[in-house]
Scaffold this active site. Structure first.
Site, short mmCIF file in Angstrom:
data_model
loop_
_atom_site.label_atom_id
_atom_site.label_comp_id
_atom_site.label_asym_id
_atom_site.label_seq_id
_atom_site.Cartn_x
_atom_site.Cartn_y
_atom_site.Cartn_z
N HIS A 1 2.93 1.28 4.38
CA HIS A 1 2.56 0.99 5.77
C HIS A 1 3.67 0.20 6.46
O HIS A 1 4.00 0.45 7.62
CB HIS A 1 1.27 0.17 5.82
CG HIS A 1 0.06 0.86 5.26
ND1 HIS A 1 -0.54 0.48 4.09
CD2 HIS A 1 -0.67 1.91 5.72
CE1 HIS A 1 -1.59 1.25 3.86
NE2 HIS A 1 -1.69 2.14 4.82
N ALA B 1 -5.82 -2.48 4.10
CA ALA B 1 -5.42 -2.59 2.68
C ALA B 1 -3.94 -2.21 2.58
O ALA B 1 -3.53 -1.31 1.84
CB ALA B 1 -6.29 -1.72 1.77
N LEU B 2 -3.14 -2.91 3.36
CA LEU B 2 -1.75 -2.50 3.60
C LEU B 2 -0.84 -2.74 2.40
O LEU B 2 -1.05 -3.66 1.62
CB LEU B 2 -1.20 -3.24 4.83
CG LEU B 2 -1.99 -3.02 6.13
CD1 LEU B 2 -1.30 -3.75 7.28
CD2 LEU B 2 -2.16 -1.55 6.45
N ARG C 1 -5.67 3.10 -2.34
CA ARG C 1 -6.62 3.44 -3.41
C ARG C 1 -6.10 3.04 -4.80
O ARG C 1 -6.90 2.92 -5.73
CB ARG C 1 -6.92 4.94 -3.40
CG ARG C 1 -7.80 5.36 -2.24
CD ARG C 1 -8.26 6.80 -2.40
NE ARG C 1 -9.39 7.08 -1.54
CZ ARG C 1 -9.30 7.54 -0.31
NH1 ARG C 1 -8.12 7.76 0.21
NH2 ARG C 1 -10.39 7.76 0.41
N MET D 1 -5.73 2.32 7.97
CA MET D 1 -7.09 1.91 7.60
C MET D 1 -7.06 0.58 6.82
O MET D 1 -7.99 0.25 6.09
CB MET D 1 -7.76 3.00 6.76
CG MET D 1 -7.89 4.31 7.57
SD MET D 1 -9.19 5.38 6.99
CE MET D 1 -8.63 5.73 5.35
N LYS E 1 3.22 11.03 3.04
CA LYS E 1 2.29 10.94 1.91
C LYS E 1 1.02 11.77 2.18
O LYS E 1 0.46 12.38 1.29
CB LYS E 1 1.97 9.47 1.67
CG LYS E 1 0.65 9.16 1.03
CD LYS E 1 0.78 9.11 -0.46
CE LYS E 1 -0.42 8.58 -1.19
NZ LYS E 1 -1.71 8.84 -0.63
N ASP E 2 0.56 11.73 3.46
CA ASP E 2 -0.59 12.53 3.86
C ASP E 2 -0.05 13.74 4.63
O ASP E 2 -0.16 13.82 5.85
CB ASP E 2 -1.54 11.68 4.71
CG ASP E 2 -2.10 10.51 3.91
OD1 ASP E 2 -3.04 10.72 3.15
OD2 ASP E 2 -1.54 9.40 4.02
N GLN F 1 -2.30 15.85 6.83
CA GLN F 1 -2.72 15.04 7.99
C GLN F 1 -1.62 15.05 9.05
O GLN F 1 -1.90 15.13 10.24
CB GLN F 1 -3.02 13.62 7.54
CG GLN F 1 -3.28 12.65 8.66
CD GLN F 1 -3.81 11.32 8.16
OE1 GLN F 1 -5.02 11.17 8.02
NE2 GLN F 1 -2.94 10.37 7.89
N GLN G 1 -14.08 10.18 8.93
CA GLN G 1 -13.20 11.00 8.10
C GLN G 1 -13.54 10.91 6.61
O GLN G 1 -12.85 11.49 5.79
CB GLN G 1 -11.73 10.66 8.36
CG GLN G 1 -11.25 9.35 7.79
CD GLN G 1 -9.83 9.06 8.24
OE1 GLN G 1 -9.58 8.87 9.42
NE2 GLN G 1 -8.89 9.04 7.31
P1 AMP Z 1 -3.97 4.85 5.58
O1 AMP Z 1 -4.16 3.40 5.83
O2 AMP Z 1 -4.07 5.25 4.15
O3 AMP Z 1 -4.78 5.72 6.51
O4 AMP Z 1 -2.46 5.14 5.95
C1 AMP Z 1 -1.94 4.80 7.20
C2 AMP Z 1 -0.61 5.49 7.37
O5 AMP Z 1 0.28 5.05 6.34
C3 AMP Z 1 -0.74 7.01 7.25
O6 AMP Z 1 0.08 7.62 8.23
C4 AMP Z 1 -0.24 7.26 5.85
O7 AMP Z 1 0.29 8.55 5.67
C5 AMP Z 1 0.82 6.20 5.70
N1 AMP Z 1 1.09 5.93 4.29
C6 AMP Z 1 0.17 5.72 3.31
N2 AMP Z 1 0.78 5.56 2.11
C7 AMP Z 1 2.11 5.68 2.34
C8 AMP Z 1 3.27 5.61 1.50
N3 AMP Z 1 3.19 5.40 0.21
N4 AMP Z 1 4.48 5.77 2.08
C9 AMP Z 1 4.60 5.99 3.42
N5 AMP Z 1 3.53 6.06 4.26
C10 AMP Z 1 2.31 5.91 3.74
#
Ligand code: AMP
Length: 268
Positions: free
Chosen positions: A24, A19-20, A176, A17, A138-139, A142, A48
């Protein structure tokens, strides 16, 4: 994206989503290690977010994200428009049978969240048709939900769960975290400290006693806790006592101010 397949080689897909951060980028690296082409999508999926304010406040930094992805060697950045993902708007959206995963923990506190995750993931996987899919542990819930979706819909993709990347003080990296003020950022380490406490004490104490102390640590750091749970790693059903052998995970979701953070740790 069909042309990619006919040229041979394998495609790896990292849905995000935006904000990398380093977490990521770690997924991109994992994809590059096993795929000839790595595709990353950035799409803030309205379906979501059960709380519209959370959706509005979700951080955005697309230009910087693209630079980070280029530097990490991403081959294709996919920035779909909402109409591409949801051609019929929010009408006639598929409902998926996620069993109890839909109603416990994140599912309980974010009604509709995992249906939204499945709707966007099904559409993205249909468009991208990757051989490998990379998501972050982390999720954790999910990851279980998406694995279930893959099974339910017989999607021919190999799922990879990638370990959580943390800040030096233990805070799990998250888009976040940018919304935390300096005081909240200091307090935020109580989440990983509580998870570590559970991991270190669960073999010697019963789950209720360990959870009580872990919760006190969150309270002391001004967290408002949605849940703190010790659960079976395969289906997230709560565990009362643990023999150290069964695969188990501790999970926390808690608010620091109006920023909701989640984290988890495998206990084995
Ligand atoms: P998001 O942009 O938050 O939806 O995350 C995109 C992907 O990156 C998802 O599969 C998350 O689980 C993964 N992700 C988010 N934070 C981390 C982290 N700290 N370490 C590893 N993967 C992450």
């Amino acid at each position: 994206m069909e042309g990619l397949k006919t040229r041979g080689g394998t495609t790896g897909f990292v849905p995000t989503m935006g904000a990398l951060h380093d977490g990521h980028i770690q997924l991109i690296k994992a994809s590059k290690a096993v795929s000839s082409i790595t595709i990353c999508s950035i799409f803030v999926n309205p379906a979501q977010f059960n709380d519209p304010r959370d959706f509005e406040k979700y951080p955005k930094s697309t230009e910087k994200d693209i630079q980070l992805l280029e530097r990490a060697g991403t081959d294709i950045v996919f920035l779909p428009a909402p109409e591409e993902i949801y051609p019929n708007g929010n009408k006639n959206l598929e409902k998926y049978d996620l069993g109890s995963l839909e109603t416990i923990l994140e599912g309980r506190y974010r009604p509709g969240h995992f249906q939204g995750v499945c709707q966007v993931m099904k559409r993205l996987l249909d468009i991208v048709q990757p051989d490998h899919l990379f998501m972050g542990q982390k999720d954790y819930q999910q990851c279980l939900v998406v694995q279930r979706l893959i099974g339910l819909m017989h999607i021919p993709v190999t799922f990879h769960a990638i370990a959580t990347i943390r800040e030096p003080d233990g805070l799990a990296q998250s888009s976040r975290n940018r919304r935390l003020n300096p005081d909240q950022r200091k307090h935020a380490i109580a989440i990983s400290q509580s998870l570590n406490y559970i991991r270190e004490h669960l073999l010697y104490d019963d789950a209720d006693a360990v959870l009580r102390i872990a919760r006190e640590k969150l309270d002391a750091a001004h967290f408002k806790t949605d849940y703190i749970s010790i659960a079976k790693a395969e289906d997230l059903q709560p565990i009362q006592s643990w023999n150290g052998k069964e695969k188990a995970v501790a999970l926390i979701a808690a608010f620091q101010g109006d920023v909701r953070l989640i984290d988890n740790m495998l206990l084995n």
